[in-house]
Design an enzyme around this catalytic site. Structure first.
Site, PDB file in Angstrom:
ATOM      1  N   PHE A 107     -25.024 -37.267  13.392  1.00  0.00           N
ATOM      2  CA  PHE A 107     -25.044 -37.825  14.754  1.00  0.00           C
ATOM      3  C   PHE A 107     -26.388 -38.518  15.057  1.00  0.00           C
ATOM      4  O   PHE A 107     -26.449 -39.754  15.212  1.00  0.00           O
ATOM      5  CB  PHE A 107     -24.744 -36.663  15.724  1.00  0.00           C
ATOM      6  CG  PHE A 107     -25.081 -36.884  17.163  1.00  0.00           C
ATOM      7  CD1 PHE A 107     -24.751 -38.069  17.814  1.00  0.00           C
ATOM      8  CD2 PHE A 107     -25.709 -35.873  17.894  1.00  0.00           C
ATOM      9  CE1 PHE A 107     -25.058 -38.242  19.164  1.00  0.00           C
ATOM     10  CE2 PHE A 107     -26.011 -36.041  19.239  1.00  0.00           C
ATOM     11  CZ  PHE A 107     -25.699 -37.238  19.863  1.00  0.00           C
ATOM     12  N   ILE A 108     -27.474 -37.766  15.115  1.00  0.00           N
ATOM     13  CA  ILE A 108     -28.758 -38.362  15.501  1.00  0.00           C
ATOM     14  C   ILE A 108     -29.285 -39.256  14.375  1.00  0.00           C
ATOM     15  O   ILE A 108     -29.783 -40.362  14.621  1.00  0.00           O
ATOM     16  CB  ILE A 108     -29.799 -37.263  15.851  1.00  0.00           C
ATOM     17  CG1 ILE A 108     -29.277 -36.366  16.982  1.00  0.00           C
ATOM     18  CG2 ILE A 108     -31.137 -37.888  16.235  1.00  0.00           C
ATOM     19  CD1 ILE A 108     -30.175 -35.169  17.310  1.00  0.00           C
ATOM     20  N   LEU A 158     -34.036 -34.718   9.118  1.00  0.00           N
ATOM     21  CA  LEU A 158     -33.055 -34.243  10.103  1.00  0.00           C
ATOM     22  C   LEU A 158     -31.938 -33.417   9.479  1.00  0.00           C
ATOM     23  O   LEU A 158     -31.175 -32.771  10.201  1.00  0.00           O
ATOM     24  CB  LEU A 158     -32.427 -35.422  10.867  1.00  0.00           C
ATOM     25  CG  LEU A 158     -33.292 -36.105  11.926  1.00  0.00           C
ATOM     26  CD1 LEU A 158     -34.156 -37.186  11.288  1.00  0.00           C
ATOM     27  CD2 LEU A 158     -32.438 -36.718  13.011  1.00  0.00           C
ATOM     28  N   ILE A 177     -26.211 -27.157  11.707  1.00  0.00           N
ATOM     29  CA  ILE A 177     -26.645 -27.053  13.106  1.00  0.00           C
ATOM     30  C   ILE A 177     -25.715 -26.244  14.020  1.00  0.00           C
ATOM     31  O   ILE A 177     -26.079 -25.968  15.152  1.00  0.00           O
ATOM     32  CB  ILE A 177     -26.856 -28.452  13.730  1.00  0.00           C
ATOM     33  CG1 ILE A 177     -25.522 -29.133  14.034  1.00  0.00           C
ATOM     34  CG2 ILE A 177     -27.731 -29.335  12.868  1.00  0.00           C
ATOM     35  CD1 ILE A 177     -25.649 -30.111  15.207  1.00  0.00           C
ATOM     36  N   TYR A 214     -28.915 -19.458  13.194  1.00  0.00           N
ATOM     37  CA  TYR A 214     -29.339 -20.872  13.221  1.00  0.00           C
ATOM     38  C   TYR A 214     -30.777 -20.971  13.722  1.00  0.00           C
ATOM     39  O   TYR A 214     -31.633 -21.584  13.078  1.00  0.00           O
ATOM     40  CB  TYR A 214     -28.404 -21.688  14.123  1.00  0.00           C
ATOM     41  CG  TYR A 214     -28.929 -23.071  14.463  1.00  0.00           C
ATOM     42  CD1 TYR A 214     -29.147 -24.018  13.461  1.00  0.00           C
ATOM     43  CD2 TYR A 214     -29.208 -23.440  15.785  1.00  0.00           C
ATOM     44  CE1 TYR A 214     -29.638 -25.297  13.776  1.00  0.00           C
ATOM     45  CE2 TYR A 214     -29.690 -24.703  16.100  1.00  0.00           C
ATOM     46  CZ  TYR A 214     -29.902 -25.622  15.089  1.00  0.00           C
ATOM     47  OH  TYR A 214     -30.393 -26.874  15.398  1.00  0.00           O
ATOM     48  N   ARG A 241     -29.095 -26.443  30.981  1.00  0.00           N
ATOM     49  CA  ARG A 241     -29.595 -27.153  29.795  1.00  0.00           C
ATOM     50  C   ARG A 241     -30.306 -28.424  30.218  1.00  0.00           C
ATOM     51  O   ARG A 241     -29.985 -29.004  31.253  1.00  0.00           O
ATOM     52  CB  ARG A 241     -28.423 -27.581  28.889  1.00  0.00           C
ATOM     53  CG  ARG A 241     -27.682 -26.472  28.206  1.00  0.00           C
ATOM     54  CD  ARG A 241     -28.413 -26.022  26.954  1.00  0.00           C
ATOM     55  NE  ARG A 241     -27.695 -24.991  26.236  1.00  0.00           N
ATOM     56  CZ  ARG A 241     -27.769 -23.684  26.502  1.00  0.00           C
ATOM     57  NH1 ARG A 241     -28.522 -23.267  27.491  1.00  0.00           N
ATOM     58  NH2 ARG A 241     -27.086 -22.808  25.806  1.00  0.00           N
TER      59      ARG A 241
HETATM   60  N1  LIG Z   1     -27.604 -32.476  18.340  1.00  0.00           N
HETATM   61  C1  LIG Z   1     -28.491 -31.830  19.083  1.00  0.00           C
HETATM   62  O1  LIG Z   1     -28.299 -31.652  20.305  1.00  0.00           O
HETATM   63  C2  LIG Z   1     -29.770 -31.329  18.471  1.00  0.00           C
HETATM   64  C3  LIG Z   1     -30.702 -30.697  19.315  1.00  0.00           C
HETATM   65  C4  LIG Z   1     -31.899 -30.223  18.760  1.00  0.00           C
HETATM   66  C5  LIG Z   1     -32.167 -30.406  17.425  1.00  0.00           C
HETATM   67  N2  LIG Z   1     -31.241 -31.019  16.619  1.00  0.00           N
HETATM   68  C6  LIG Z   1     -31.604 -31.173  15.197  1.00  0.00           C
HETATM   69  O2  LIG Z   1     -31.461 -32.555  14.872  1.00  0.00           O
HETATM   70  C7  LIG Z   1     -31.063 -32.677  13.505  1.00  0.00           C
HETATM   71  C8  LIG Z   1     -29.825 -33.551  13.410  1.00  0.00           C
HETATM   72  O3  LIG Z   1     -28.796 -32.941  14.183  1.00  0.00           O
HETATM   73  P1  LIG Z   1     -27.385 -33.667  14.464  1.00  0.00           P
HETATM   74  O4  LIG Z   1     -26.950 -33.274  15.819  1.00  0.00           O
HETATM   75  O5  LIG Z   1     -27.461 -35.104  14.112  1.00  0.00           O
HETATM   76  O6  LIG Z   1     -26.469 -32.864  13.427  1.00  0.00           O
HETATM   77  P2  LIG Z   1     -25.370 -33.382  12.375  1.00  0.00           P
HETATM   78  O7  LIG Z   1     -24.658 -32.146  11.888  1.00  0.00           O
HETATM   79  O8  LIG Z   1     -24.564 -34.473  12.982  1.00  0.00           O
HETATM   80  O9  LIG Z   1     -26.294 -33.987  11.230  1.00  0.00           O
HETATM   81  C9  LIG Z   1     -26.915 -33.189  10.255  1.00  0.00           C
HETATM   82  C10 LIG Z   1     -26.603 -33.801   8.906  1.00  0.00           C
HETATM   83  O10 LIG Z   1     -27.262 -33.043   7.863  1.00  0.00           O
HETATM   84  C11 LIG Z   1     -26.470 -33.162   6.719  1.00  0.00           C
HETATM   85  N3  LIG Z   1     -26.697 -32.031   5.808  1.00  0.00           N
HETATM   86  C12 LIG Z   1     -26.345 -30.736   6.004  1.00  0.00           C
HETATM   87  N4  LIG Z   1     -26.650 -30.012   4.923  1.00  0.00           N
HETATM   88  C13 LIG Z   1     -27.220 -30.858   4.025  1.00  0.00           C
HETATM   89  C14 LIG Z   1     -27.724 -30.685   2.714  1.00  0.00           C
HETATM   90  N5  LIG Z   1     -27.715 -29.496   2.107  1.00  0.00           N
HETATM   91  N6  LIG Z   1     -28.228 -31.776   2.071  1.00  0.00           N
HETATM   92  C15 LIG Z   1     -28.228 -32.995   2.678  1.00  0.00           C
HETATM   93  N7  LIG Z   1     -27.743 -33.214   3.919  1.00  0.00           N
HETATM   94  C16 LIG Z   1     -27.240 -32.149   4.585  1.00  0.00           C
HETATM   95  C17 LIG Z   1     -25.018 -33.155   7.197  1.00  0.00           C
HETATM   96  O11 LIG Z   1     -24.201 -33.900   6.292  1.00  0.00           O
HETATM   97  C18 LIG Z   1     -25.104 -33.763   8.582  1.00  0.00           C
HETATM   98  O12 LIG Z   1     -24.560 -35.065   8.654  1.00  0.00           O
HETATM   99  C19 LIG Z   1     -30.864 -31.257  12.969  1.00  0.00           C
HETATM  100  O13 LIG Z   1     -32.028 -30.876  12.240  1.00  0.00           O
HETATM  101  C20 LIG Z   1     -30.704 -30.415  14.230  1.00  0.00           C
HETATM  102  O14 LIG Z   1     -31.147 -29.088  14.021  1.00  0.00           O
HETATM  103  C21 LIG Z   1     -30.052 -31.471  17.113  1.00  0.00           C
END
Ligand SMILES: NC(=O)c1ccc[n+]([C@@H]2O[C@H](COP(=O)([O-])OP(=O)(O)OC[C@H]3O[C@@H](n4cnc5c(N)ncnc54)[C@H](O)[C@@H]3O)[C@@H](O)[C@H]2O)c1
Length: 235
Positions: free
Chosen positions: A12-13, A78, A82, A146, A210
């Site tokens: 996503f991000i 990233l 999650i 987590y 939140r």
């Molecule tokens: N979405 C939120 O609200 C939020 C808030 C705070 C922090 N975050 C952090 O931001 C980051 C991105 O989050 P997101 O919401 O885009 O999540 P997401 O699940 O959409 O993206 C994370 C990506 O990491 C990849 N991944 C997982 N395991 C892997 C591995 N072993 N090797 C390679 N790639 C791997 C997945 O394929 C996934 O697409 C994360 O670190 C998350 O902890 C997200």
């Protein structure tokens, strides 16, 4: 211009960050987690992948991370597992991906001489707020596997800064919303119910509060790290 690596670029991000970096003229190496479906996640849906080198692999593999970081100036890390509910049933995989994966990325970035590493943590490390607004002095409270795995990942990354002078920044985003967000998150859940014609919105516990950030604002925050050193821009 030197290469920027985005791990979690299939997510996503990360997919928004890739688009933002390319629009700003950067060459991006985008890591999508390897799978047998030849899917690059959200990267498959971008209108163009010009300026993007997509690499499939896994951050749990240290040798792979060594290759991944070659020729890279900035690492936006990233990639992570999650989902909080899944972390209750499969905590081991959270430690392997979030803690060991971050160790592999930090070690590889250090060995490759990367100029900066931006590691993505989360506001979840603070748990239920003891005071608001939460600031960086707020105690860490691992209320889920987590959260614990992210606290562990942050600690590993910080140890690389203290022990080996890895040029590190840790970002702790609060809840991020926008296009491509998982449908199970609260804002997509509300929108889906309205779109389905619901006159009453049904949610679980509505007592928690939140802070929400729009995904492009989160990406702009990441992007600013390209121009400032680890200690020049807080947060
Ligand atoms: N979405 C939120 O609200 C939020 C808030 C705070 C922090 N975050 C952090 O931001 C980051 C991105 O989050 P997101 O919401 O885009 O999540 P997401 O699940 O959409 O993206 C994370 C990506 O990491 C990849 N991944 C997982 N395991 C892997 C591995 N072993 N090797 C390679 N790639 C791997 C997945 O394929 C996934 O697409 C994360 O670190 C998350 O902890 C997200």
């Amino acid at each position: 211009m030197a290469k920027v690596l985005v791990t979690g670029a299939d997510g996503f991000i990360g997919s928004h960050l890739v688009e933002h970096l390319v629009a700003e003229g950067h060459e991006v190496r985008a890591l999508a987690q390897y799978n047998s479906f030849n899917s690059w996640g959200w990267l498959d849906h971008l209108p163009s992948l010009d300026g993007v080198e997509v690499v499939s692999g896994d951050i749990r593999d240290a040798q792979f991370c060594t290759t991944l970081t070659q020729g890279v100036e900035t690492v936006f890390h990233l990639a992570a597992l999650i989902a909080i509910p899944y972390s209750y049933v499969a905590p081991d995989s959270y430690v392997e991906t979030n803690v060991r994966g971050t160790l592999n990325i930090c070690q590889a970035a250090l060995n490759a001489g990367c100029a900066r590493v931006i590691h993505t943590s989360t506001s979840e490390v603070y748990g239920t707020a003891r005071y608001v607004p939460i600031d960086e002095a707020h105690p860490l409270q691992p209320q889920s596997p987590y959260s614990a795995s992210k606290i562990g990942a942050d600690a590993i990354a910080m140890s690389f800064q203290s022990a080996f002078e890895l040029p590190l920044t840790i970002a702790r985003p609060f809840n991020t919303y926008g296009p491509r967000q998982s449908a199970r998150a609260v804002i997509p859940t509300i929108i889906a119910q309205i779109a389905a014609g619901a006159t009453q919105i049904k949610l679980g516990d509505v007592t928690p509060t939140r802070d929400f950030n729009y995904v492009l604002d989160t990406c702009r925050g990441f992007f600013l790290k390209l121009f400032f050193g680890p200690r020049e821009l807080a947060g």
